[in-house]
Design a protein around this motif. Structure first.
Motif, PDB file in Angstrom:
ATOM      1  N   ARG B 527       0.831  -1.204   0.000  1.00 40.86           N
ATOM      2  CA  ARG B 527       0.000   0.000   0.000  1.00 40.86           C
ATOM      3  C   ARG B 527       0.869   1.259   0.000  1.00 40.86           C
ATOM      4  NH1 ARG B 527      -5.411  -0.127   1.843  1.00 40.86           N
ATOM      5  NH2 ARG B 527      -5.061   1.660   3.153  1.00 40.86           N
ATOM      6  N   VAL B 529       3.808   1.519  -1.453  1.00 42.76           N
ATOM      7  CA  VAL B 529       4.286   1.687  -2.828  1.00 42.76           C
ATOM      8  C   VAL B 529       3.177   2.276  -3.695  1.00 42.76           C
ATOM      9  CG1 VAL B 529       5.190   0.508  -4.861  1.00 42.76           C
ATOM     10  CG2 VAL B 529       5.893  -0.216  -2.584  1.00 42.76           C
ATOM     11  N   ARG B 530       1.957   1.759  -3.512  1.00 43.16           N
ATOM     12  CA  ARG B 530       0.845   2.257  -4.323  1.00 43.16           C
ATOM     13  C   ARG B 530       0.597   3.733  -4.053  1.00 43.16           C
ATOM     14  NH1 ARG B 530      -2.910  -2.993  -2.891  1.00 43.16           N
ATOM     15  NH2 ARG B 530      -1.559  -4.488  -3.963  1.00 43.16           N
ATOM     16  N   ALA B 548      -0.682   5.485   3.748  1.00 43.44           N
ATOM     17  CA  ALA B 548      -1.012   4.084   3.539  1.00 43.44           C
ATOM     18  C   ALA B 548      -1.486   3.426   4.830  1.00 43.44           C
ATOM     19  CB  ALA B 548       0.195   3.343   2.979  1.00 43.44           C
TER      20      ALA B 548
END
Lengths: 143, 559
Positions: B527, B529-530, B548
């Motif tokens: 999450r 990274v996203r 995140a």
């Protein structure tokens, strides 16, 4: 390696598509979508990566193209240019590559801003809602 | 291999007028006083400001800081030197050091800003949830700062000779005394100011160095009848008159070495901690992008001019001192001051030559500042505060930071007393290291969420080992052997100056392979990274981890 999905590239100027892009952006929870350079999982990422890969290919040609051509065909590439007087390979490498990269960077930043506009993303909003006066005081001691 | 370039010669540049000169000395003293004044005015006591300047820096200012931080003695002095001495091969440096910014822009800049931590090792440690990875990255950052700064110290020492002459510290040569003096000044100002002062200084330093460089170029070109309004293009017509070594392709070095060098410099650009930290200092990701464009523009101003300066310098040197190529030819020490030498041989007044020289000193100090800040924050923030003493107070962290700046200054000075190579070559070793060890971690860590801890550890270790092989094979002998590489074949395949061409694909393969063979990272990491890629705007002080960990302002789904 580039996913060529062209579903809405032809209608970029169309107001309906813009509204649709903004709606798809609002409906996407980006924290649930995989990040994978080769497999974009959201419409935004797909469009963004199309720009990124296009830029990358052009960049590779500008940077390594002239020097490779010089290696392959030294005779043609070292001919003297009219007026400027440069040997062609020298000009393409010393001036062409840095200038090319600069223009590409400008192009990319513009493209990315346009993409943000299309998806209804506004970076000026988030800047104003933080209390920076209080932040400096605790200085990230929670680290 | 690059023996012609690496030749050592007592480090007294022939032709350079070494003596104490009053006007240039005053100029440099005033410049340094200005830096110290700015550093003092913006002195800091807490870590947020020391490391990332309160994340307050805007577009153009950050662009200038990127430019000043970037353009070291290697750009100001070393690049013209390499172009003059090794001809077409020298252009690999122009290309690698400028075009790399595009890769940084499209793949890393905005995502790094969204990640929003303090240092490069922070990224590696938090992304891969590993203190070992953090420690490897911190040691690498420290090592990069050290190797890179040797080149800067060499540049400051050589240029300082023109201005201050031989100050003659007991037991040291004139060059060595100057290195000691200049490094003492750099460290003094850095320990006072930290990153906020450094950023404010960098914008000033950029202006000084670009004005000095361009003024020198225009003055030399105009007075010698080489050029009028656009020397960056006009030098084309004189190339035919220079020795063929200046422009003929692949006479000095092979096509392979050209590509290896340019590639290493590109990936090195994207992996250098002191470059990366510039994206942590800006307001938001859009500023991160546009300041990169500005930064590249500011960099191109100098990079398009350096080949012209090299052409002018080569011609002036040939007319006044002797043949540039062949035996004996121009030494690497003279090459490294060719920018100053050209201005001196064109018979400009001392204060003007001193101004050109002062630009070189500003360039070296600005970059050394960035490097030492990155290196010392790796020690104090990533190793001391995160691993050794987790309850470290702000005061302790800042103290450890300052002590490590002093330590870096001391070992850099020692290594620069008898440097192994010209400025640009020294600096490129640091680029190979950054490209081999840190770039793959940044790239895969941001663009492939399944990269995991085991993959990162295996990849970074592989990168370090591959970087060390040519350093031992080629560079070590210049200190303890006869200067020839132990294995010539190895030196040709994995050159020290461009080892990242071999290292990067291998490190990518190892990292991906090990990541695939072991468990995927947990959802929290994915999450994070996203969040780095989400187009959703973030507030100034948020990091991807913060967002995140919450719902990110969006509904959390239950899967």
């Amino acid at each position: 390696m580039v996913e060529r999905n062209t579903q809405d590239s032809s209608v970029e100027t169309d107001g309906g598509a813009v509204r649709q892009a903004a709606r798809s952006h609002r409906e996407t929870n980006y924290l649930d979508r995989e990040v994978n350079l080769l497999k974009p999982s959201t419409p935004f990422m797909r469009e963004h990566l199309r720009v990124v890969w296009t830029g990358f290919v052009l960049w590779a040609l500008i940077v390594f193209g002239p020097v490779t051509l010089t290696y392959v065909a030294p005779g043609v590439m070292t001919t003297q240019m009219p007026v400027l007087g440069f040997p062609l390979h020298y000009f393409l490498v010393a001036i062409g590559a840095p200038t090319g990269a600069l223009l590409l960077s400008f192009w990319y930043a513009r493209k990315r801003d346009a993409l943000d506009a299309k998806y209804g993303i506004d970076h000026s909003v988030a800047e104003t809602d933080d209390g920076d006066a209080t932040v400096a005081a605790d200085g990230g001691t929670d680290e | 291999m690059i023996s012609g370039v690496v030749l050592q010669s007592g480090l007294l540049p022939e032709g350079l007028n070494v003596s104490f000169k009053f006007a240039p000395a005053v100029l440099v003293a005033a410049m340094l006083a200005l830096f110290l004044g700015i550093g003092y005015a913006f002195r800091v006591a807490d870590t947020e400001e020391m490391w990332v300047a309160g994340r307050s820096i805007g577009n153009v200012e950050n662009g200038m800081a990127i430019g000043a931080n970037w353009m070291s003695a290697a750009s100001y002095l070393g690049m013209a030197a390499l172009i003059a001495l090794s001809g077409f091969y020298g252009l690999a440096f122009v290309v690698g050091w400028s075009t790399g910014y595009f890769i940084l822009l499209i793949f890393l800049a905005a995502q790094m800003r969204r990640f929003g931590k303090y240092t490069a090792p922070d990224f590696v440690g938090d992304r891969f949830n590993s203190d070992t990875a953090r420690a490897i990255a911190a040691v690498t950052t420290f090592l990069i700062g050290f190797v890179y700064a040797i080149g800067q110290a060499r540049g400051m020492g050589l240029v300082g000779l023109y201005i201050f002459g031989d100050i003659g510290l007991p037991g040291l040569s004139g060059y060595q005394s100057m290195v000691v003096l200049m490094m003492a000044i750099t460290v003094g100002y850095l320990t006072l100011s930290g990153m906020l002062g450094a950023t404010k200084n960098m914008a000033v330093q950029y202006v000084i160095l670009i004005v000095a460089f361009l003024a020198g170029l225009y003055a030399v070109g105009f007075s010698q009848g080489y050029s009028t309004v656009l020397p960056q293009i006009e030098y084309g017509t004189m190339i035919a008159e220079l020795s063929s070594e200046f422009s003929e392709p692949f006479v000095n070095e092979s096509y392979y070495l050209w590509i290896a060098t340019a590639f290493s410099l590109v990936v090195g650009t994207c992996g250098l901690p002191h470059v990366l930290v510039r994206f942590y200092t800006v307001e938001n990701e859009r500023t991160a992008r546009w300041s990169t464009v500005w930064g590249l523009f500011f960099i191109c101003l100098l990079y398009l001019s350096a080949p012209a300066f090299a052409a002018f310098g080569t011609d002036i040197y040939a007319n006044n001192i002797g043949p540039v190529y062949g035996d004996p030819g121009m030494t690497s020490a003279a090459g490294d001051v060719i920018v100053v030498l050209a201005a001196q041989l064109a018979e400009f007044p001392q204060w003007f030559v001193g101004f050109v020289a002062a630009g070189g000193i500003a360039a070296a100090i600005a970059t050394t500042a960035g490097l030492f800040i990155a290196g010392s924050s790796a020690i104090s923030h990533d190793i001391y505060a995160n691993i050794i003493n987790e309850d470290a107070s702000q005061r302790q962290q800042v103290l450890v930071g300052r002590l490590s700046i002093v330590a870096l200054g001391v070992i850099t000075t020692l290594a620069a007393l008898d440097p192994a190579a010209p400025i640009a070559a020294l600096v490129s070793y640091a680029f190979s290291l950054a490209g081999a060890v840190l770039f793959p971690m940044f790239f895969l860590g941001l663009w492939w969420e399944n990269t995991n801890r085991q993959g990162a550890l295996a990849g970074m270790t592989t990168g370090l080992v591959i970087w060390l092989i040519p350093m031992i094979n080629e560079v070590l002998p210049t200190y303890i052997g006869n200067g020839e590489p132990y294995s010539a074949t190895l030196a040709a395949t994995v050159p020290a100056i461009g080892s990242a061409l071999v290292a990067v694909p291998i490190v990518f393969a190892v990292t991906i392979g090990v990541s695939l063979a072991t468990d995927e990272p947990d959802l929290a990491t994915k999450r994070m990274v996203r969040q780095c890629h989400s187009p959703e705007p973030m507030s100034r002080m948020q990091s991807a981890e913060d967002v995140a960990a919450t719902d990110g302002g969006e509904p959390v789904s239950e899967d």
